[in-house]
Design an enzyme around this catalytic site. Structure first.
Site, PDB file in Angstrom:
ATOM      1  N   CYS A  25       0.795  -1.216   0.000  1.00 32.69           N
ATOM      2  CA  CYS A  25       0.000   0.000   0.000  1.00 32.69           C
ATOM      3  C   CYS A  25       0.832   1.271   0.000  1.00 32.69           C
ATOM      4  O   CYS A  25       2.056   1.242   0.101  1.00 32.69           O
ATOM      5  CB  CYS A  25      -0.937   0.017   1.209  1.00 32.69           C
ATOM      6  SG  CYS A  25      -0.139  -0.387   2.751  1.00 32.69           S
ATOM      7  N   GLY A  51      -0.990   0.342  -4.621  1.00 33.43           N
ATOM      8  CA  GLY A  51      -2.101  -0.494  -4.187  1.00 33.43           C
ATOM      9  C   GLY A  51      -3.345  -0.172  -4.980  1.00 33.43           C
ATOM     10  O   GLY A  51      -3.805   0.964  -4.956  1.00 33.43           O
ATOM     11  N   ASN A 126       1.589   1.015   5.745  1.00 33.48           N
ATOM     12  CA  ASN A 126       2.252   0.384   4.608  1.00 33.48           C
ATOM     13  C   ASN A 126       3.306  -0.569   5.156  1.00 33.48           C
ATOM     14  O   ASN A 126       4.193  -0.150   5.897  1.00 33.48           O
ATOM     15  CB  ASN A 126       2.906   1.432   3.716  1.00 33.48           C
ATOM     16  CG  ASN A 126       3.852   0.838   2.681  1.00 33.48           C
ATOM     17  OD1 ASN A 126       4.877   1.427   2.363  1.00 33.48           O
ATOM     18  ND2 ASN A 126       3.516  -0.317   2.148  1.00 33.48           N
ATOM     19  N   GLY A 127       3.224  -1.836   4.809  1.00 27.76           N
ATOM     20  CA  GLY A 127       4.215  -2.804   5.245  1.00 27.76           C
ATOM     21  C   GLY A 127       3.566  -4.061   5.778  1.00 27.76           C
ATOM     22  O   GLY A 127       2.370  -4.297   5.592  1.00 27.76           O
ATOM     23  N   TYR A 266      11.409  -1.789  -8.632  1.00 25.76           N
ATOM     24  CA  TYR A 266      10.065  -1.882  -9.210  1.00 25.76           C
ATOM     25  C   TYR A 266       9.022  -0.961  -8.583  1.00 25.76           C
ATOM     26  O   TYR A 266       8.257  -0.323  -9.286  1.00 25.76           O
ATOM     27  CB  TYR A 266       9.563  -3.333  -9.103  1.00 25.76           C
ATOM     28  CG  TYR A 266       8.169  -3.532  -9.644  1.00 25.76           C
ATOM     29  CD1 TYR A 266       7.938  -3.622 -11.018  1.00 25.76           C
ATOM     30  CD2 TYR A 266       7.068  -3.606  -8.797  1.00 25.76           C
ATOM     31  CE1 TYR A 266       6.652  -3.796 -11.527  1.00 25.76           C
ATOM     32  CE2 TYR A 266       5.781  -3.778  -9.291  1.00 25.76           C
ATOM     33  CZ  TYR A 266       5.584  -3.869 -10.654  1.00 25.76           C
ATOM     34  OH  TYR A 266       4.327  -4.026 -11.153  1.00 25.76           O
TER      35      TYR A 266
END
Length: 497
Positions: A25, A51, A126-127, A266
Site C-alpha cells: 500500500c 495499491g 504500509n508494510g 520496481y
C-alpha cells in the site's frame, strides 16, 4: 504447508497468471489545510501504483471524524464535486491498498478507525508485521475482539491496551511491540503522526504545502499536490504534528538503516526520489550495469513496459544498441482474472501488451524486464515477441535473481514457486524459450545504487529476496515452522513496556 504456515501466508486475490510483484500500500497525510479530503485524494492518485485493490480517506473536522473506504481505484471512489461535503475537515489521512496480510475485503480496507479512551484515532499502514499472528493470538487470548484480518488492526489494539498516559506515549508503547517493516500515518483529534520502522524498510517522506505539513509514501505524491519536499522521515523516527509545529522523536535503539532496495527495482514511481536517490536514475544505471555484465549482439533493445523502460534506456545507451518500444502497453485494461472463462483469461497478456511488429520482425531482440518472479508472464511475452517475427530473443532482468520470499509488505510466492530459487540460468532460458538469459548481479545492483559494495556483515539495504539475508527475525514464520516455540515472544500487554 502446515495449518500455521497457511495462516501466515494470507490468501492472494490476484490474477493467478500475473506474477508481477505487488506492494501492500501507500499512505498519505495532511494537517490543518482547507479541503483536506480533496488534497488527500490527489495524493492517493499519485500513489495508486502502490495499491490498486482498495482505498480510503479519514478526516477530522474539529469535532468528529469522517471516513470512507472503498474497493477499487481512487478515481472511482473519490471523484466528484461533493467530496469535501462528504468528508469535511482540515486534516486527513489516506491509503491505497494491495492485500498481503489479510484478504481483499472491505473490512480490511484502511484507514482503520477506533474510539479509544483518549479519543478517536485513524490509522493507515504500509508494510507487514512479522509478528502479526503472535500478537493477534495473544490479544485474542486476553479478550480482544478483531473486526478484520489485517495486521494493521493489531496496532490499534496495542494502542487501546497501553497504560501510558499520553497518546504519543501510547503510540511509542505500541510500536515497541511490533516487528517488521512499516510506514504509518495516524490522525487524532489533535495530531497527525508519522512513523517509520527502525530499519527504514518502508519509505515515508515529509513535505510542506503552503506552510502546512504533509506525509506521504513517495515524493511523487508531493509533486501531485504542489507540495515541497522537506526531508525523508528517518528510520525509527516518529514525527508528531500539531498546532505547536513538528516534533521529531527517536525512541528506539539506534540501528543502521536498511531501506528496501526493491523500491528502486520496481515499486516506487520513476519520478520519485526515495532516500535521496532518483528512482529513474537508479533504474537507468541498473540497465547500464546489466549491459556491462550481460551484453549480447542484437539489433534492438525492447523494454517490458512500463517498469522496464528506464533500465532498457540505460542498457541501450551503454551497449549502443538502439532502444525501441517493441511492446505497447494498454493502460486501460482491468484485472484479467475477472474474465468469465479460462480461454479468455489466457489472453490477458495480449490485453495488457501488444507487439509492435514493425520493430520486432526479423530482429535480434534484447528484452529488458525489471525482475522475474515465477516466469509465467515472461514466457507469454517471449512467445508474443517471437510470434511477431523476432529472429532471436535474449531476456535480461534488471535485478538479481529473486530467490527468497518477502515478509515486509511485498506479495511474492513461497520459495518453491520462485523460478530462480529452483532452476539454473540455463534451465530458466529453456523454460522461458529464450536464446539467452541474464540477470544483474547483486554487486551490480549496489553499484547502480552508487553504494559501496555490499557488506555481508552489515548490508546497506534490505535485499533478502536476492540474498536470503532477512533484516529482522520472522517470529510468526519461525513458530509456524517449529524453529521457535514462542517462549521468547516477550509480549505482556497488561504491563508497561
Amino acid at each position: 504447508m502446515t495449518q500455521d504456515q497457511d495462516r501466515y501466508r494470507q490468501p492472494s486475490f490476484r490474477d493467478p497468471d500475473d506474477d508481477t510483484p505487488r506492494l501492500e500500500c501507500g499512505v498519505f497525510g495532511v494537517y490543518d489545510t482547507r479541503a483536506a479530503a480533496a488534497i488527500a485524494a490527489l495524493g492517493l492518485h499519485a500513489l495508486q501504483h502502490r495499491g490498486q485493490e482498495a482505498c480510503g480517506i479519514a478526516v477530522f473536522d474539529g469535532q468528529r471524524f469522517h471516513t470512507e473506504r472503498h474497493m477499487g481505484h481512487v478515481g472511482d471512489a473519490f471523484a466528484g464535486p461533493d467530496l469535501v461535503d462528504r468528508l469535511p475537515g482540515h486534516s486527513a489521512i489516506g491509503h491505497t491498498r494491495y492485500s498481503t496480510a489479510g484478504g481483499s475485503f472491505i473490512r480490511n480496507v484502511q484507514p482503520m478507525f477506533a474510539d479509544l479512551e483518549a479519543g478517536g484515532v485513524a490509522l493507515a499502514h504500509n508494510g507487514n508485521l512479522t509478528n502479526f499472528l503472535t500478537l493477534r493470538d495473544q490479544l485474542v487470548a486476553e479478550g480482544a475482539i478483531f473486526q478484520s484480518t489485517s495486521d494493521s488492526e493489531v496496532i490499534l489494539h496495542l494502542l487501546a491496551r497501553s497504560r501510558k498516559a499520553k497518546f504519543v506515549e501510547r503510540f511509542i508503547d505500541a510500536l515497541s511491540k511490533i516487528e517488521g517493516g512499516y510506514a504509518l500515518v495516524a490522525l487524532t483529534n489533535k495530531k497527525l503522526i508519522g512513523a517509520r520502522d527502525p530499519l527504514g524498510i518502508r519509505p515515508l517522506v515529509l513535505g510542506e504545502l503552503d506552510g502546512k505539513p504533509v506525509l506521504a509514501s513517495e515524493t511523487c505524491a508531493l509533486d501531485m499536490i504542489g507540495a515541497k519536499f522537506v526531508r525523508d522521515v528517518e528510520h525509527g523516527e516518529i514525527v508528531v504534528i500539531d498546532h505547536k509545529g513538528i516534533r521529531s522523536l527517536k525512541p528506539f535503539p539506534a540501528a543502521r538503516a536498511r531501506p528496501c532496495v526493491f523500491e528502486y527495482v520496481y515499486f516506487a514511481r520513476p519520478d520519485s526520489v526515495v532516500n535521496g536517490r532518483s528512482v529513474y536514475d537508479v533504474r537507468k544505471r541498473m540497465g547500464q550495469r546489466l549491459a556491462q555484465e550481460s551484453g549480447v549482439e542484437a539489433d534492438v533493445v525492447v523494454p517490458v513496459p512500463d517498469s522496464g523502460v528506464p533500465a532498457a534506456i540505460g542498457y541501450s545507451q551503454e551497449s549502443g544498441i538502439p532502444f525501441e518500444m517493441g511492446i505497447i502497453r494498454n493502460h486501460y485494461v482491468g484485472r484479467t482474472f475477472i474474465q468469465p472463462t479460462q480461454g479468455v483469461r489466457e489472453l490477458g497478456v495480449r490485453m495488457k501488451h501488444s507487439p509492435n511488429r514493425a520493430v520486432l520482425a526479423g530482429k535480434r531482440v534484447v528484452l529488458i524486464d525489471d525482475s522475474i518472479v515465477r516466469g509465467t508472464t515472461s514466457l507469454k511475452i517471449v512467445r508474443m515477441v517471437r510470434e511477431a517475427g523476432a529472429k532471436e530473443v535474449h531476456l535480461r532482468s534488471a535485478s538479481p535473481p529473486i530467490m527468497w520470499p518477502d515478509y515486509y509488505g511485498i506479495d511474492m510466492p513461497d520459495r518453491e514457486h520462485l523460478l530462480a530459487a529452483n532452476k539454473s540460468v540455463e534451465e530458466i532460458a529453456k523454460i522461458l524459450e529464450v536464446d539467452s538469459m541474464g540477470y544483474l548481479s547483486v554487486d551490480g545492483l549496489y553499484a547502480a545504487m552508487q553504494s559501496e559494495p555490499r557488506d555481508p556483515a552489515s548490508p546497506q539495504f534490505t535485499d533478502h529476496y536476492f540474498t536470503g539475508d532477512y533484516p529482522t527475525r520472522l517470529l510468526d514464520r519461525e513458530i509456524a515452522e517449529g524453529r521457535n516455540d514462542g517462549t521468547d515472544r516477550q509480549l505482556s500487554f497488561l504491563v508497561d513496556a
